[in-house]
Structures are given as C-alpha cells and as structure tokens.
Design a protein around this motif. Structure first.
Motif, PDB file in Angstrom:
ATOM      1  N   GLU A   1      35.173 -37.834  42.079  1.00 56.65           N
ATOM      2  CA  GLU A   1      35.153 -36.565  41.301  1.00 56.65           C
ATOM      3  C   GLU A   1      33.862 -36.686  40.295  1.00 56.65           C
ATOM      4  N   ARG A   2      33.554 -37.797  40.061  1.00 55.76           N
ATOM      5  CA  ARG A   2      32.327 -37.861  38.764  1.00 55.76           C
ATOM      6  C   ARG A   2      31.071 -38.315  39.497  1.00 55.76           C
TER       7      ARG A   2
ATOM      8  N   GLU B   1      38.778 -42.344  43.767  1.00 55.20           N
ATOM      9  CA  GLU B   1      38.871 -41.077  43.385  1.00 55.20           C
ATOM     10  C   GLU B   1      38.141 -40.629  42.058  1.00 55.20           C
ATOM     11  N   ARG B   2      37.790 -41.538  41.202  1.00 57.87           N
ATOM     12  CA  ARG B   2      36.809 -41.530  40.076  1.00 57.87           C
ATOM     13  C   ARG B   2      35.544 -41.168  40.721  1.00 57.87           C
TER      14      ARG B   2
END
Length: 347
Positions: A282-283, A278-279
């Motif tokens: 998102e990034r 997920e990190r």
C-alpha cells in the motif's frame, strides 16, 4: 514462489535457484503459528525493499533451530557443505581473524539461511564489493530501564532536528523491540573509524541538548532513565539488525522502516510478518529516497573535530576492542572511585 515436495521437505524456486526447505511446516512463531515456510514467503513478499536495504552486504546469522522460543546462537561463517551457488565474502573480526560470511545476494540466499533456522539478519555497514568504506551511519536509540518506545519517539524527534540543522536527513525504523534506529546512507568515502567518530559527535550533542532525555554514557550505571545513543554500533566489524528483518519473538515482529510523519502513531508490536507485506504493497518503501541521494558525513565530522578541539577524549570502546589512542580508562566510574579511595581506618 513455485515449490515441489520432496522426501522430508520442499524444494522452492526463488530468484532462479532451487532451495531445499526441510520441515517447512515447523512452527517458528507461537502467537499465530507461523511456520518456516511462512517466514520464507514473508521475505519473498518484501524482497524489493529488503534488498534495497541489505542487498550485496555481508550478514551475520542469528539462528534459532527450534523457532523463536528456543535457544539461539550467532553464525558468521558459512558452513562447508553450503551450495556452490551461495555468494560469500571475507569479513574480519576485532582480533584479526577472518571468515567467509553470507552475502545477501537475493531472496534465495535468505531462504537458504531461513532453512537453517535464521530468524534475524545482522547486517554489515559496507558492501561486499567495498569493505573499506562504511556507507551507512546507524544511530541506535536504545531505551534503558524505566524508558520505553514512547520515550524513544521523543529522542528520535531531537535527533531529526539535529540532523536537519546540519543539512542531513535520517531515515527511521523500528528495531522490532522497544527502540528506534535512524539510518543515513553515505557516499562511500569514509572508513569505519570516521563513521564511528560521527556517531560519537551525534550522541554527545544530543546529550548536551536534552540531558533529561538522552545520554551518551557508555557505562550503564551513568545512563539513568534515558535513551542511550549507542555510538559503538558504528565501530568497525559491528553489525546491526537489518531493516525488514524478523525478530525472534512469538509475534514475529519486523524491524520496519517508517516515515517521520508516522512517528507519533507507529506501534512496533503491530508490525509483523502478517501485516508488513500489505503495508509495503500500500505504501511502498519509505526509505526509497535514502538510496537515491547518498549523503556527506562532513557536517558530523566537523562536530567531532569541534569536540576534540574543546578537549574531549575519544569515547569508550567495547571491551573486545584493542585499547584505542586517547581513549579514557576502561573501568566503570564506581570501580574507579573505589580504587582511588583509601581504605577506611579500622584502628
């Protein structure tokens, strides 16, 4: 990832290959019960940054056949019964022998290794296509007893300042444990010995600047409660635990790249196969700029030459390496002192 059941396991379709996964439900990580198949799914989820970091490079496999809580061993050679599509390359060892090592060609290769119980990929600093040039400098900030990740944060700040002063940019990652690795992607112009010399120069300069915080001392008895800058991680034939790779810990912690703006807040224990995908979604990949602009080793080699002109010898090498020219004696200072002191007069 498409899959189909087969007797005793599962066949998964990855990167256009069919990879057989035996016992896909076998628990590898006890904290949340993640399985062998969960680990393969993790690597598929982070495939883009993973292969930006280690694609095309030989890897050393750290195998835990019974999961993170079990016994382990390192495997450099690909077994004889490996599938014919597997990409390998010849790598050397310190004693001159060679072996066929796995190349991280795509996620199917990673899944094949995970099926063998591989919970960690240790990556060579060169590509399979250009074994003579090390195109990565890896600076290992290694906490010693009495220090922790917070101490490593301070060490990383000192390193960043040093690199910026000479016009270079480092890219940090957690080790998946207590330390921090900082990488520089290099133009493929320098050999492994030159890259190690640059790492020695960095370690010595950091120790000069902050002897209370950092040490270049090879002998553990001299390090104290400081962060050891392990320059020998850049010695020829050495591998380093790969970015985006999963440690054999109960919580499935990931060696995760991060931005310098996150240094004060990043918690290595929270970066796991459950949170990192997920990190990334998102990034994105904080190391992406590193691959676009390979850097020069010359500023650090100039520091090395300055030290040698000032009379410094080469730094000690690991004991498995042949004795090197201009290397200090390979004996711990305390033992050298014992050998030099005459025995006490018992008369």
């Amino acid at each position: 990832m498409a899959s189909a059941k087969k007797a005793g396991g599962l066949v998964v379709d990855l990167a256009g290959r069919e990879v057989t996964v035996s016992s896909p439900d076998k628990v590898f990580f006890d904290e949340r019960g993640e399985t062998k198949l969960d680990l393969i799914r993790y690597y598929e989820a982070v495939a883009d940054p993973l292969f930006a970091a280690m694609g095309g490079r030989p890897v050393l496999l750290e195998r835990y056949p019974n999961g993170a809580g079990g016994s382990s061993f390192f495997q450099k050679r690909v077994p004889k019964n490996a599938p014919g599509w597997l990409t390998t390359t010849v790598v050397g060892t310190v004693n001159g022998t060679t072996s066929d090592a796995l190349v991280a060609a795509d996620v199917a290769h990673v899944a094949w290794a995970v099926n063998l119980g591989c919970l960690g990929f240790h990556v060579w600093p060169q590509t399979a296509d250009d074994p003579d040039h090390a195109d990565e400098l890896r600076i290992d900030l290694d906490p010693q007893p009495g220090t922790d990740f917070d101490t490593a944060r301070g060490a990383a700040k000192e390193l960043r300042t040093l690199l910026e002063e000479v016009g270079l940019i480092g890219y940090p990652k957690t080790t998946g444990k207590r330390g921090i690795h900082v990488y520089l992607r290099l133009a493929p112009r320098w050999d492994h010995y030159q890259v190690r010399s640059a790492a020695v120069a960095v370690a010595r300069e950091l120790e000069r600047r902050r002897p209370d915080l950092l040490t270049a001392a090879w002998w553990k008895e001299e390090r104290g409660e400081r962060i050891f800058v392990d320059y020998n991680q850049n010695a020829p034939h050495k591998t380093v635990f790969g970015a985006w790779c999963v440690r054999a810990r109960a919580g499935a912690q990931v060696s995760t790249p991060f931005g310098w703006d996150e240094l004060d807040d990043v918690n290595p224990d929270e970066l796991t196969i459950a949170t990192v995908p997920e990190r990334v979604a998102e990034r994105g990949d904080p190391w992406a700029p590193m691959y676009d602009e390979p850097q020069s080793l010359e500023p650090l080699l100039a520091m090395h030459e300055r030290d040698r002109e000032a009379g410094l010898m080469d730094a000690p090498w690991p004991p498995v390496y042949p004795k090197m020219p201009d290397e200090p004696p390979r004996v711990a200072p305390s033992r050298a002192k014992q050998a030099a002191d005459p025995p006490a007069d018992r008369g």
